[in-house]
Structures are given as structure tokens and as C-alpha cells.
Design a protein around this motif. Structure first.
Motif, mmCIF file in Angstrom:
data_model
loop_
_atom_site.group_PDB
_atom_site.id
_atom_site.type_symbol
_atom_site.label_atom_id
_atom_site.label_comp_id
_atom_site.label_asym_id
_atom_site.label_seq_id
_atom_site.Cartn_x
_atom_site.Cartn_y
_atom_site.Cartn_z
ATOM 1 N N GLN A 1 -43.997 40.397 35.523
ATOM 2 C CA GLN A 1 -44.706 40.266 34.252
ATOM 3 C C GLN A 1 -44.600 41.575 33.465
ATOM 4 O O GLN A 1 -44.298 41.574 32.290
ATOM 5 C CB GLN A 1 -46.182 39.942 34.540
ATOM 6 N N ASP B 1 -43.086 35.617 37.149
ATOM 7 C CA ASP B 1 -44.409 35.884 36.601
ATOM 8 C C ASP B 1 -44.351 35.808 35.080
ATOM 9 O O ASP B 1 -43.876 36.721 34.423
ATOM 10 C CB ASP B 1 -44.904 37.266 37.050
ATOM 11 N N GLU B 2 -44.810 34.712 34.539
ATOM 12 C CA GLU B 2 -44.800 34.451 33.095
ATOM 13 C C GLU B 2 -43.451 34.765 32.460
ATOM 14 O O GLU B 2 -43.354 35.623 31.585
ATOM 15 C CB GLU B 2 -45.914 35.246 32.412
ATOM 16 N N THR C 1 -50.778 37.005 39.546
ATOM 17 C CA THR C 1 -49.838 38.104 39.769
ATOM 18 C C THR C 1 -50.046 38.692 41.161
ATOM 19 O O THR C 1 -49.084 38.983 41.881
ATOM 20 C CB THR C 1 -50.015 39.189 38.683
HETATM 21 MG MG MG Z 1 -50.567 38.146 35.770
#
Ligand code: MG
Ligand code: ATP
Lengths: 399, 251
Positions: free
Chosen positions: B85, B154-155, B41
Motif C-alpha cells: 500500500q 494491498d489496495e 494491511t
Molecule cells: Mg491498509
């Protein structure tokens, strides 16, 4: 204040309980009269512009009537709709004997030196009344305008919504563009009768050196609804008020929404008190205050006097540019089975939120103003769309 | 092209990125793996320009320009966009308002929202009360409105149910110009050559690999990118023997 006042109204020798102390004698309660204007188009453009900033549309495209007081004179008062009466209070007091039952009946004259002043030195004000069963959906515009430098303007308003009627008022207060200093005292008494619905949206747009002391009490009867919105986003030297509402009939509801921005040098002490006196009454006070270098005291008080009442108070403040904020939420339950709550938060704009918006392409200033406007974006149910649009305009949500 | 040269980053006085080198060519998409807390991140936030991530060494270039010291909004304007995220809630600001800002009113927010099944959320405040999966769809919707050149995810699939994974996978493909469409006038090679969108996708689950044929995989371990090879292969390796194996590559 003068000795005579003190004697007559027994206002004690004391400082007024809230707000900054100042000498009332620094202001003159007289001004040259202004002529009545039949057609609002004849208003000077500069006045129109200032009035628009306080939510008053001089084109009257979407209103059910208009009242304008300039300094001490009424320059316009008329209703465009059946079942709606709009009258200067001095005229109404002469014409209607029954008005005595309403004049100074909710607000004690000796509340403080300002109410006393509004009695001894009354200039004028309005009586707005909806007759039983009449639903006036388009807002009434009531404008209190000040032009004379150094004027102490004293106004008394009475609002009566008879049984089953509906009334929406935009009350705009503004000063002319060259005015700096003055004192405005405004007493308002609201009578919302059985099953009546009233919304009162006050938008203030004062000069920077103004001292402003509104004083208001409302009484709501059975199943009545009172929505009281107050918006002041322009600088003002000192503004203090603590409007009171009595929920005096079963099922009566009151909602207060205060939206405030205090610029540098502005001092605001803004509250709201609601007494829940009968079962099934409900009350809500929402306050959103931003100090942009000024000082704000945000009060709110809810008093539950009988079982089976519900009340909530929400007070949120943002401090920007070195201002200060004092949130004073108060709850008082005087019986078993009251349901009352409050939340208060004072803080700054979260950096994370600014950066998030910046990562979508906004500049820092754009991001801050978007968040600030969002902060002031309170959903007020039960308001007609026209009024919502006016509030959005005042808060800068749309143009 | 995104070019990162020997990037070193500190967050709250802690060294989180030590020596990161990364190159994403126009049209390429990379997958970023790495254990929790390895700095994935942080790398994305540094590319985006978050000021708390202090660059203490190295440089970031985008489209030939040194952006190492550029503020976030300038990077967004150059065409860098991110799907977070954990984005913040912004009370009183509606999704629609933000979309209208991003598209400058050129594309209808309603039409965009429909594509990610998000129409009924347009009048909701940004992320207020959104479920995990709704946050992801909201983030993708904003990226669609931004029309960025380099997209950082991010994810994007964490917390998303199996049905919506499909939607998310296909949307990312579309954003990266990687959807598989038959075009009578163009060969696959031509389509690929015209592609210029760049992507960097963080994933733990690897679900996203079922949808996206990425060009390269990278593993971030202890502040260093250790491995650059076929993403499927990396994922298989991590699944079977864990990140331990990556340490060996790092040495
Ligand atoms: Mg992360
Ligand atoms: N404000 C902070 N102060 C100190 N350390 C922080 C702060 N924010 C993050 N960190 C630390 O920085 C390291 C890198 O965090 P980062 O979020 O980049 O990891 P990640 O690889 O994305 O992990 P995950 O897979 O769990 O999302 C972590 O050890 C984290 O605890």
C-alpha cells in the motif's frame, strides 16, 4: 617538526588546526630509490593489484597518460596524447622557468606543519598540464604509491588546464599490501583557466595505520569548471583534509563529491571549501559518509562573496556498527542576493527499506549492502563515461 | 495452499488480529474487505513476515510448511510476494537493479516493464518521487519479476486513474493466471484446473472486482474475519448498508 622549519616558514608553535596530533619525527623521510619502469607490464603483480584498487589501470587501455611515484622515486611518467604534458615536478622546476609562477602560489607554504614539511623535504610529485584548446577526454592516471614501512612521503602536484582545454585525472593513492604505517603529505595546486574543464577524482586505498594529510587549493577562472571527487572506502588511521577552491572568474563552477567509509579505528576529517568570488559562479558540495565503526567529521563550507552566486551543500551520513559522525555544514554570505542552501542528515539505514528488499528475496546482508551502495551512488554530471565506470567500480556498483 | 489457524497478532503492544482463520487453496483468489484500521494491511504484513507484527498465537502454513517464524526473505523464496500500500523510497537503488535481482537475469527487465507501461522508470530510484499510480505499477512490475505463488495485493487500485485501472486489473489477472484467453486446445475447466497461483487482494473501492472474478470475499472487522462469501455480494452489502452489518455477522 624541526625548529628550522618553524623559523623559516613562521609556522607558529601550535597544534595543527584539524586532525589528530602526532609526532612527525616518528616517520622517516628517506627511502631507497626505485628504478624507472618503461613498460608498466614489468610492475610486480602485487603492486598492480593494489594500484587497481585505487583506480589505476596498469594496462593503460583507456588512459591518456600515466604517472607513478613509488615512495620517493618517480618510476613512470609519460603522456600518450598530444597537448598533454606529464612531468615529475622536480624535473619540471628545473626545466621550466614559468613554473615558478605556479609553485606555492595558491597554497601558502606556512599553512601548517605539513605544507612546510612538503617544502623542506620534497620528494617529488607531478605537473600535469593541458595546452590551450586541447581536450583530453581519456583520464590521466596518477598514482602515488607507498611501500616503505614508516615512510613520510612528501609530494607536491601542480595541475594546469590552459584556456579552453579539458583534463580528467584519476589520482590513486595506495600502499603496498605489507605496509602498515606511514605518513603521506600531498600538496596540490590546481589552475583551471578560462573556459577550461578539469575533473580530479582521487581514490585512496591506504593501509590501516596510515596518516594522510592532503593539502589542496584550486583556482578556477572565467567559465571554467572544476569537479573534485574524493573516494576513500578503505580503513585509514587518520585522514584530514579540507581542500579549497577559489571561483575567481565570472561563471566559474565547482563541484565537490566526497564518498567515504570509515571502518573501525578510522578517523576521517574531510571537508571542502569553495569561495564564490565573482558573479554567476556556482558551487556544490555533496558528501556521503558512512561510518562502519569509525569516526567521521564531514565538513563543508561555502562562502558567497558577491551578489548573484548560487551554492548548495548536501551532507548525508549513515552510522553503522557503533561509529560516530559529526556533520558541519557552513554557509557564509557576504553580499545581498547570494543564493545558498544546505541540507544535512545523519542517521541509520531505515529498517523499512531493508525489510522491503528482503520481501523481494534478498538476505538481510544483501539488502544492507544494496542500500549502502545506493547511498554512495551519486550522480556526477559532466564526467566522461570511462570515469563514471571507474567510480562505480570503486564504490562496488559494478565489477 | 495458504492456511492460517487462529492467528493472533500484536503490533506495538496493541492486539490487532484476534482470531483469524483463512484458507486459500491453490488457484484461488480472495478479496479482503474491512474498514480503515481494521487490520487488513497488518494481516498481509504478518503473512509476509514483518517482525514488528508479533504473532502471539496461532500458526501460518504455506505449501504445507509452518512459516510462522520464518524470516521475510525465506518466505519470499518460498513464493510469497506482496504489492504494498505504501512502500518506502530507496534512494540510489534503481528499479532495474531490483528487477534484475528478482529475475536473476532470466527475463529481460525491459520486456517486463513494457507490459505495465513502465519502461522510462527503469533507471529511476525505487519509489523516489513516484506518483500514487506509478507506485502501484512499480509494485506490480516487481511481482511480475518475482513470479510468486501467493500474491498479496494491498489496495492495488487506490490512487489509480481510470485508464490505468484497466492496466492494473489486467495485470493482476495475468499474475493470478486469470486472464480470459481462448485456447483451442484446452477447455475453460482444464485451464482453471491448471491454475495454481493464489491471491489475496485488499480493496475499498471494489473497482478491481470489475476485472477479477475472485473465488471468495472476506471481511476483516475488529481483528476477526467475519464473513466468507461471494465478493460481489459482500461489496454490494457494504456499499448499501456499510460495515455495520458485518458486526452482526461477527456476533
Ligand atoms: Mg491498509
Ligand atoms: N506502529 C504502530 N503503532 C501503533 N499502532 C499502529 C502502528 N501501525 C499501525 N497501527 C494501527 O494498527 C491498526 C491496523 O492498521 P492496518 O494498517 O492494518 O489497517 P488497515 O485495515 O490496512 O487500514 P486501511 O484501510 O486504512 O489501510 C490501525 O489502528 C493502526 O493505526
Amino acid at each position: 617538526m624541526c625548529d628550522l622549519n618553524r623559523k623559516i616558514y613562521q609556522t607558529e608553535e601550535r597544534k595543527d588546526p584539524f586532525g589528530q596530533d602526532f609526532d612527525i619525527n616518528d616517520y622517516q623521510a628517506v627511502s631507497a630509490p626505485h628504478n624507472y619502469i618503461e613498460d608498466l607490464k614489468a610492475l610486480p603483480e602485487t603492486d598492480k593489484t593494489r594500484m587497481i584498487q585505487a583506480g589505476i589501470d596498469t594496462e593503460e587501455a583507456k588512459s591518456s597518460g600515466t604517472f607513478i611515484q613509488k615512495d620517493t622515486s618517480i618510476i613512470h611518467a609519460h603522456s600518450l596524447q598530444e597537448g598533454l604534458e606529464i612531468k615529475p615536478i622536480k624535473e619540471a622546476l628545473e626545466q621550466y622557468d614559468w613554473l615558478k609562477e605556479y609553485y606555492w602560489k595558491l597554497m601558502p607554504i606556512n599553512t601548517d606543519s605539513f605544507t612546510a614539511k612538503a617544502h623542506t623535504d620534497l620528494h617529488n610529485g607531478y605537473v600535469i598540464r593541458t595546452l590551450p584548446g586541447h581536450k583530453v577526454i581519456l583520464p590521466v592516471q596518477a598514482c602515488i604509491y607507498m611501500e616503505k614501512e614508516g615512510l613520510n612521503q612528501n609530494v607536491h602536484n601542480i595541475i594546469i588546464a590552459e584556456e579552453g582545454s579539458e583534463l580528467h585525472i584519476i589520482s590513486g593513492c595506495a600502499t603496498s599490501s605489507h605496509m602498515r604505517k606511514g605518513l603521506h603529505i600531498g600538496v596540490s595546486e590546481f589552475y583551471i583557466k578560462k573556459k577550461a574543464k578539469v575533473s580530479f577524482t582521487m581514490i585512496h586505498s591506504w593501509a590501516e595505520e596510515m596518516i594522510v594529510r592532503p593539502r589542496s587549493v584550486a583556482m578556477v577562472e572565467e567559465d571554467g569548471l572544476f569537479i573534485n571527487n574524493y573516494i576513500c572506502l578503505k580503513p585509514v588511521k587518520s585522514l584530514q583534509m579540507n581542500p579549497t577552491t577559489l571561483l575567481a572568474g565570472k561563471g566559474a563552477v565547482a563541484r565537490f563529491n566526497n564518498l567515504l567509509i570509515a571502518g573501525p579505528g578510522s578517523k576521517m576529517d574531510i571537508g571542502g571549501r569553495i569561495f564564490l568570488k565573482k558573479e554567476n559562479t556556482r558551487a556544490e558540495i555533496i558528501s556521503r559518509a558512512i561510518t562502519n565503526g569509525g569516526n567521521i567529521i564531514a565538513r563543508g563550507a561555502l562562502v558567497g562573496e558577491v551578489p548573484g552566486v548560487k551554492a548548495h551543500l548536501e551532507c548525508r551520513g549513515l552510522i553503522l556498527n557503533g561509529g560516530s559522525m559529526h556533520a558541519i555544514p557552513e554557509l557564509e554570505g557576504r553580499a545581498d542576493g547570494v543564493e545558498m542552501s544546505h541540507e544535512a542528515a545523519v542517521g541509520k539505514i531505515a529498517q523499512e527499506e531493508i525489510l522491503y528488499l528482503m520481501s523481494r528475496g534478498m538476505s538481510e546482508e544483501e539488502a544492507i549492502s544494496t542500500i549502502v551502495r545506493g547511498f554512495l551512488n551519486v550522480d556526477i554530471p559532466e564526467l566522461p563515461s570511462q570515469l563514471k565506470a571507474e567510480i562505480d567500480k570503486a564504490v562496488g556498483l559494478s565489477d | 495452499m495458504l492456511l492460517i489457524e487462529d492467528l493472533q497478532v500484536k503490533l506495538a503492544d496493541k492486539e490487532i488480529l484476534k482470531h483469524v482463520n483463512l484458507e486459500i487453496q491453490p488457484g484461488e483468489t480472495h478479496i479482503l474487505f474491512g474498514p480503515n484500521g481494521s487490520g487488513k494491511t497488518s494481516l498481509l504484513m504478518t503473512i509476509m513476515g514483518y517482525p514488528q507484527y508479533k504473532v502471539t498465537g496461532g500458526k501460518i502454513f504455506f505449501q504445507g510448511q509452518d512459516i510462522t517464524n520464518l524470516p521475510i526473505n525465506e518466505r519470499a523464496k518460498l513464493g510469497i510476494g506482496i504489492s504494498y500500500q505504501r512502500p518506502p523510497t530507496i534512494s540510489g537503488v534503481k528499479i532495474k537493479q531490483l528487477l534484475e535481482f528478482c529475475t536473476k537475469g532470466k527475463i529481460s527487465s525491459e520486456a517486463l516493464a513494457e507490459k505495465v507501461n513502465f519502461s522510462e522508470f527503469l533507471d529511476r530510484n525505487i519509489n523516489e518521487g513516484f506518483s500514487g499510480g506509478e507506485i502501484k505499477r512499480s509494485e506490480l512490475l516487481q511481482l511480475m519479476a518475482q513470479d510468486a505463488e501467493l500474491l498479496l495485493f494491498d489496495e492495488p487500485e487506490s490512487g489509480v486513474d481510470l485508464e490505468n485501472i484497466n492496466l492494473i486489473g489486467n495485470t493482476i489477472n495475468k499474475l493470478l493466471q486469470r486472464e480470459f484467453k481462448i485456447d483451442a486446445n484446452k477447455s475453460r475447466r482444464e485451464i482453471n484446473r491448471e491454475r495454481n497461483k493464489m491471491g489475496l487482494i485488499i480493496t475499498h473501492t471494489g473497482f478491481i472486482l470489475d476485472y477479477i472474478t475472485a473465488d471468495k470475499g472476506q471481511v476483516l472487522y475488529d481483528g476477526v474475519l467475519t464473513c466468507a462469501t461471494n465478493p460481489q455480494q459482500i461489496f454490494k452489502c457494504i456499499s448499501e448498508v456499510g460495515y455495520e452489518e458485518c458486526i452482526r455477522c461477527a456476533i
